[in-house]
Design an enzyme around this catalytic site. Structure first.
Site, PDB file in Angstrom:
ATOM      1  N   ARG A   1       5.522 -13.986 -11.471  1.00  0.00           N
ATOM      2  CA  ARG A   1       4.460 -13.446 -10.627  1.00  0.00           C
ATOM      3  C   ARG A   1       3.097 -13.566 -11.300  1.00  0.00           C
ATOM      4  O   ARG A   1       2.249 -14.356 -10.908  1.00  0.00           O
ATOM      5  CB  ARG A   1       4.768 -11.976 -10.273  1.00  0.00           C
ATOM      6  CG  ARG A   1       3.901 -11.427  -9.123  1.00  0.00           C
ATOM      7  CD  ARG A   1       2.530 -10.957  -9.532  1.00  0.00           C
ATOM      8  NE  ARG A   1       2.552  -9.865 -10.501  1.00  0.00           N
ATOM      9  CZ  ARG A   1       1.457  -9.358 -11.053  1.00  0.00           C
ATOM     10  NH1 ARG A   1       0.258  -9.845 -10.749  1.00  0.00           N
ATOM     11  NH2 ARG A   1       1.538  -8.394 -11.955  1.00  0.00           N
ATOM     12  N   ASP A   2       2.894 -12.829 -12.379  1.00  0.00           N
ATOM     13  CA  ASP A   2       1.591 -12.817 -13.051  1.00  0.00           C
ATOM     14  C   ASP A   2       1.290 -14.174 -13.669  1.00  0.00           C
ATOM     15  O   ASP A   2       0.133 -14.601 -13.730  1.00  0.00           O
ATOM     16  CB  ASP A   2       1.585 -11.730 -14.132  1.00  0.00           C
ATOM     17  CG  ASP A   2       0.199 -11.421 -14.645  1.00  0.00           C
ATOM     18  OD1 ASP A   2      -0.779 -11.692 -13.929  1.00  0.00           O
ATOM     19  OD2 ASP A   2       0.079 -10.908 -15.761  1.00  0.00           O
TER      20      ASP A   2
ATOM     21  N   HIS B   1       0.877  -4.172 -21.635  1.00  0.00           N
ATOM     22  CA  HIS B   1       0.670  -5.472 -20.986  1.00  0.00           C
ATOM     23  C   HIS B   1      -0.547  -6.099 -21.674  1.00  0.00           C
ATOM     24  O   HIS B   1      -1.681  -5.945 -21.224  1.00  0.00           O
ATOM     25  CB  HIS B   1       0.426  -5.286 -19.485  1.00  0.00           C
ATOM     26  CG  HIS B   1       0.306  -6.567 -18.710  1.00  0.00           C
ATOM     27  ND1 HIS B   1       1.262  -6.989 -17.802  1.00  0.00           N
ATOM     28  CD2 HIS B   1      -0.654  -7.524 -18.696  1.00  0.00           C
ATOM     29  CE1 HIS B   1       0.887  -8.137 -17.262  1.00  0.00           C
ATOM     30  NE2 HIS B   1      -0.287  -8.480 -17.788  1.00  0.00           N
TER      31      HIS B   1
ATOM     32  N   HIS C   1      -2.762  -9.151 -23.175  1.00  0.00           N
ATOM     33  CA  HIS C   1      -3.070 -10.580 -23.140  1.00  0.00           C
ATOM     34  C   HIS C   1      -3.383 -11.070 -24.555  1.00  0.00           C
ATOM     35  O   HIS C   1      -3.989 -10.349 -25.351  1.00  0.00           O
ATOM     36  CB  HIS C   1      -4.257 -10.845 -22.212  1.00  0.00           C
ATOM     37  CG  HIS C   1      -3.875 -10.840 -20.765  1.00  0.00           C
ATOM     38  ND1 HIS C   1      -4.659 -11.402 -19.787  1.00  0.00           N
ATOM     39  CD2 HIS C   1      -2.796 -10.348 -20.117  1.00  0.00           C
ATOM     40  CE1 HIS C   1      -4.085 -11.256 -18.600  1.00  0.00           C
ATOM     41  NE2 HIS C   1      -2.956 -10.613 -18.781  1.00  0.00           N
TER      42      HIS C   1
ATOM     43  N   CYS D   1      -5.294 -13.720 -15.095  1.00  0.00           N
ATOM     44  CA  CYS D   1      -5.698 -12.981 -13.903  1.00  0.00           C
ATOM     45  C   CYS D   1      -6.825 -13.732 -13.200  1.00  0.00           C
ATOM     46  O   CYS D   1      -7.853 -14.027 -13.810  1.00  0.00           O
ATOM     47  CB  CYS D   1      -6.173 -11.575 -14.264  1.00  0.00           C
ATOM     48  SG  CYS D   1      -6.782 -10.657 -12.839  1.00  0.00           S
TER      49      CYS D   1
ATOM     50  N   ASN E   1      -1.451 -14.433 -21.126  1.00  0.00           N
ATOM     51  CA  ASN E   1      -0.335 -13.494 -21.168  1.00  0.00           C
ATOM     52  C   ASN E   1       0.458 -13.743 -22.443  1.00  0.00           C
ATOM     53  O   ASN E   1       0.676 -14.888 -22.833  1.00  0.00           O
ATOM     54  CB  ASN E   1       0.589 -13.708 -19.964  1.00  0.00           C
ATOM     55  CG  ASN E   1       0.083 -13.038 -18.710  1.00  0.00           C
ATOM     56  OD1 ASN E   1      -0.543 -11.991 -18.766  1.00  0.00           O
ATOM     57  ND2 ASN E   1       0.343 -13.638 -17.563  1.00  0.00           N
TER      58      ASN E   1
END
Length: 283
Positions: free
Chosen positions: A14-15, A206, A208, A239, A248
């Site tokens: 997804r991300d 989360h 990066h 993003c 990520n």
């Protein structure tokens, strides 16, 4: 500290894919999720039920969810911004859903086109409906270190919004360092405040790796009691609403660091290679 179990929440499908300009075929997405399902990862975020106008890459969410082969013991999650998305997620058989809020006003307006308070108000009907269906809701909270529009984010603001999201019904808050501005010192300063309001077992990291600090931040968070971290296979993605936010943290790198610190993850690094091979054809 070591000897505990750490959960890696795989967000690559997804991300990792949402900001790519090149359309990824549904069959490739399905193959990626299936490969990840064979690694021992317990949680995989498969897709997002958002408007195709906003994220064209994930317009095939229902097709992908219908096409994956579900492995025993794996929970398949999706992002759902509203009741329409929640309805589609339920129809697709999602095991849990996630909502997305910002800790900074500038990013909230850029990403959600509303204030932080308005975004939380919009989520209220979704939480109510999810609770009625006994569907777990995870909360993403972005820009917890800094915002590309507003600058540094006050830890007190993060604590207030995270606590509110838990009150509304989130079982866990994923702390997003959306632009990779964090380092161990900044994360420690945040946790000094945040852990007075939210217990560590309700938080996830989360981080990066835009500036090469994500692994050190995971280590810092582990020392402070966090045991859940988001990662993306082969480091896919960033993003689309945060300039310079690529990076990520790579799933294998995160697993290797966590394992080296003495924690168990239950993930087979050899099996992860197939998912990485598929990811390499996408990136």
């Amino acid at each position: 500290m070591s000897g505990d179990t750490v959960t890696l929440f795989e967000v690559g499908p997804r991300d990792g894919l949402q900001s790519l300009k090149t359309e990824v075929p549904a069959a490739t997405k399905i193959a990626l999720v299936d490969a990840l399902s064979n690694t021992g990862l317990g949680k995989i975020e498969v897709t997002s039920f958002v408007s195709p106008k906003w994220v064209p890459q994930l317009a095939d969410a229902a097709e992908v969810m219908a096409g994956i082969t579900r492995a025993p013991g794996v929970r398949y999650a999706v992002l759902t911004p509203n009741l329409t998305g929640l309805d589609r997620a339920r129809a697709a058989g999602a095991d849990e859903v996630a909502v997305f809020a910002s800790a900074s006003e500038g990013f909230s307006r850029a990403n959600l086109n509303c204030s932080v308070a308005e975004s939380l108000d919009r989520f209220a009907p979704l939480f109510e409906a999810a609770a009625a269906d006994h569907l777990p809701v995870r909360g993403y909270l972005s820009t917890v270190i800094a915002c590309p529009f507003d600058g540094p984010t006050p830890p007190e603001t993060v604590a207030r919004i995270a606590a509110r999201m838990l009150e509304m019904g989130c079982y866990e808050i994923s702390l997003g360092d959306t632009i990779g501005a964090g380092d161990p010192a900044r994360l420690s300063a945040l946790l000094d405040v945040l852990l007075d309001h939210v217990p560590a077992d309700r938080l996830a990291g989360h981080f990066h790796d835009t500036h090469g600090t994500a692994l050190a931040m995971i280590e810092t968070a582990l020392h402070r009691g966090l045991r859940v971290f988001d990662a993306s296979v082969a480091g896919l993605g960033g993003c689309p609403y945060a300039p310079g936010a690529s990076g990520n943290v790579d799933t294998r790198a995160a697993l290797e660091r966590i394992t080296a610190l003495g924690f168990a993850t239950g993930v087979d690094l050899a099996a992860l290679a197939e998912a990485e091979r598929i990811a390499a054809t996408i990136a």
